[in-house]
Design an enzyme around this catalytic site. Structure first.
Site, PDB file in Angstrom:
ATOM      1  N   GLY A  48     -10.325  -3.025   3.508  1.00 17.21           N
ATOM      2  CA  GLY A  48      -9.186  -2.794   4.201  1.00 17.21           C
ATOM      3  C   GLY A  48      -9.626  -1.629   4.747  1.00 17.21           C
ATOM      4  NE  ARG A  51      -9.487  -6.767   3.932  1.00 18.43           N
ATOM      5  CZ  ARG A  51      -8.310  -6.185   3.372  1.00 18.43           C
ATOM      6  NH1 ARG A  51      -8.083  -5.345   2.125  1.00 18.43           N
ATOM      7  NH2 ARG A  51      -7.921  -5.524   4.499  1.00 18.43           N
ATOM      8  N   GLY A  83      -5.494  -4.570   7.821  1.00 22.98           N
ATOM      9  CA  GLY A  83      -6.178  -3.317   7.788  1.00 22.98           C
ATOM     10  C   GLY A  83      -7.301  -3.925   9.026  1.00 22.98           C
ATOM     11  CB  THR A 123       1.423   0.163   5.388  1.00 21.47           C
ATOM     12  OG1 THR A 123       1.201  -1.265   4.155  1.00 21.47           O
ATOM     13  CG2 THR A 123       2.702   0.910   6.132  1.00 21.47           C
ATOM     14  N   GLY A 124      -0.912  -2.658   6.384  1.00 18.54           N
ATOM     15  CA  GLY A 124      -0.578  -3.458   7.481  1.00 18.54           C
ATOM     16  C   GLY A 124      -2.182  -4.391   7.094  1.00 18.54           C
ATOM     17  CB  THR A 155      -0.517  -0.026   1.181  1.00 22.23           C
ATOM     18  OG1 THR A 155      -1.783  -0.896   0.891  1.00 22.23           O
ATOM     19  CG2 THR A 155      -1.195   0.798   1.609  1.00 22.23           C
TER      20      THR A 155
HETATM   21  N1  ASP Z   1      -4.174  -1.639   4.768  1.00 22.86           N
HETATM   22  C1  ASP Z   1      -4.176  -2.352   3.290  1.00 22.86           C
HETATM   23  C2  ASP Z   1      -5.623  -3.308   4.095  1.00 22.86           C
HETATM   24  O1  ASP Z   1      -5.759  -4.335   4.725  1.00 22.86           O
HETATM   25  C3  ASP Z   1      -2.555  -3.244   3.028  1.00 22.86           C
HETATM   26  C4  ASP Z   1      -1.378  -2.746   3.061  1.00 22.86           C
HETATM   27  O2  ASP Z   1      -0.966  -1.715   4.020  1.00 22.86           O
HETATM   28  O3  ASP Z   1      -0.141  -3.143   2.273  1.00 22.86           O
HETATM   29  O4  ASP Z   1      -5.908  -3.169   2.729  1.00 22.86           O
END
Ligand code: ASP
Length: 306
Positions: free
Chosen positions: A205, A203, A229, A226-227, A175
């Site tokens: 996030g 879905r 979600g 980021t992470g 992301t």
């Molecule tokens: N936070 C994003 C999600 O869960 C994924 C990511 O940060 O890479 O959609």
């Protein structure tokens, strides 16, 4: 005060680089440096923080190294469904989109929602219709295709496993996000993502959810996360950091570190965030093996992975 200033991220996760793929590492750093330089130039030219984060995220969306716009991950049906959000810390106005397909730059549609509609968030088929109606640029599936991400999806397709785009053997395509404070001390944040590999059933996030993956408030800070979600949504992470500052009197670094290293960690939530306050203080905590990130102000500039 050290303003203007900008910070960006290209996702967090387990990032493994060795002699075999050192070239790829350089490509990531080059892409981050390019976006940072352009973003900081915009701020120096007097662009608002909101304009700057939108345009900087667009640059990252156009780079297929990252999981946003071009290069977005595959859903369970083999599609690319993208989410994005932007928030202006001066007015507290926000715009967000979810489940966009075919749109070249989802962050631009989020910016348009902020500026030209009474809504905060639009989603799915009708949001795609809105983007068409407003003449945003569309691209075919081949534009979004990336072999690496296809392989990643191929490994788990058919399973119920929904995988963070950046988990697994050295694979890391994240992301993207930008936070900035402009010359007037206004802060803004923007985030854009293809979400998680093999995601299904519409879905969505944390990235497009105001307060979870994206938040900005001049009184406190601007944040892009980021992470994983689902953890960021349940923890209302971005707003939690802001609240700790506004109501708890914490400084940016203390608030952000607490949320990422203590609260999220305690429940198994993996990820990180970038944040800037109106004085130009920046922090970029993460509880994963690495996070593509960078910051720039008049005094300092760096990009890092681990
Ligand atoms: N936070 C994003 C999600 O869960 C994924 C990511 O940060 O890479 O959609």
């Amino acid at each position: 005060m050290n303003i203007p200033a900008i910070a960006i991220h290209g996702g967090s996760g387990t990032i493994v680089f060795d002699a075999k793929n050192s070239e790829l590492k350089n490509e990531y750093l080059k892409a981050l440096n390019h976006a940072l330089d352009e973003g900081f130039e915009m701020l120096k030219e007097g662009l608002s923080a909101t304009d700057c984060v939108c345009k900087t995220v667009m640059i990252l969306e156009d780079c297929n190294l990252f999981n946003a716009g071009k290069g977005s991950v595959f859903t369970a049906k083999g599609l690319h469904e993208m989410d994005a959000a932007i928030m202006d810390g001066k007015t507290l106005n926000a715009g967000a989109v979810a489940g966009l397909r075919g749109v070249k730059n989802p962050v631009l549609v989020a910016w348009d929602v902020l500026q030209n509609t009474p809504f905060v968030m639009i989603a799915g088929e009708e949001a795609i219709e809105y983007a068409r109606h407003k003449n945003f640029k569309f691209e075919s599936d081949s534009y979004f295709f990336s072999q690496l991400r296809y392989n990643q999806w191929h490994e788990i397709r058919g399973d119920d496993i929904m995988k963070l785009d950046h988990s697994g053997e050295g694979a890391k395509f994240g992301t993207v996000g930008a936070v900035a404070v402009d010359a007037e001390g206004n802060v803004s944040a923007a985030t854009s993502t293809g979400g998680m590999t093999n995601k299904a059933w519409g879905r969505v996030g944390d990235s497009p959810l105001i307060g979870s993956g994206t938040y900005a408030n001049n009184k406190t800070c601007a944040i892009s996360c980021t992470g994983h979600g689902e953890y960021f949504i349940r923890g209302v992470v971005a707003y939690d950091v802001s609240c700790r500052m506004e109501y708890g009197g914490m400084k940016l670094e203390q608030a952000a570190n607490h949320v990422i290293h203590k609260k999220l960690k305690r429940v198994g939530g993996e990820g990180g965030l970038i944040a800037v306050d109106s004085s130009g203080n920046i922090c970029m905590p993460f509880n994963t093996g690495g996070m593509y990130r960078g910051m720039k102000n008049k005094m300092d500039s760096f990009t890092r992975i681990l």
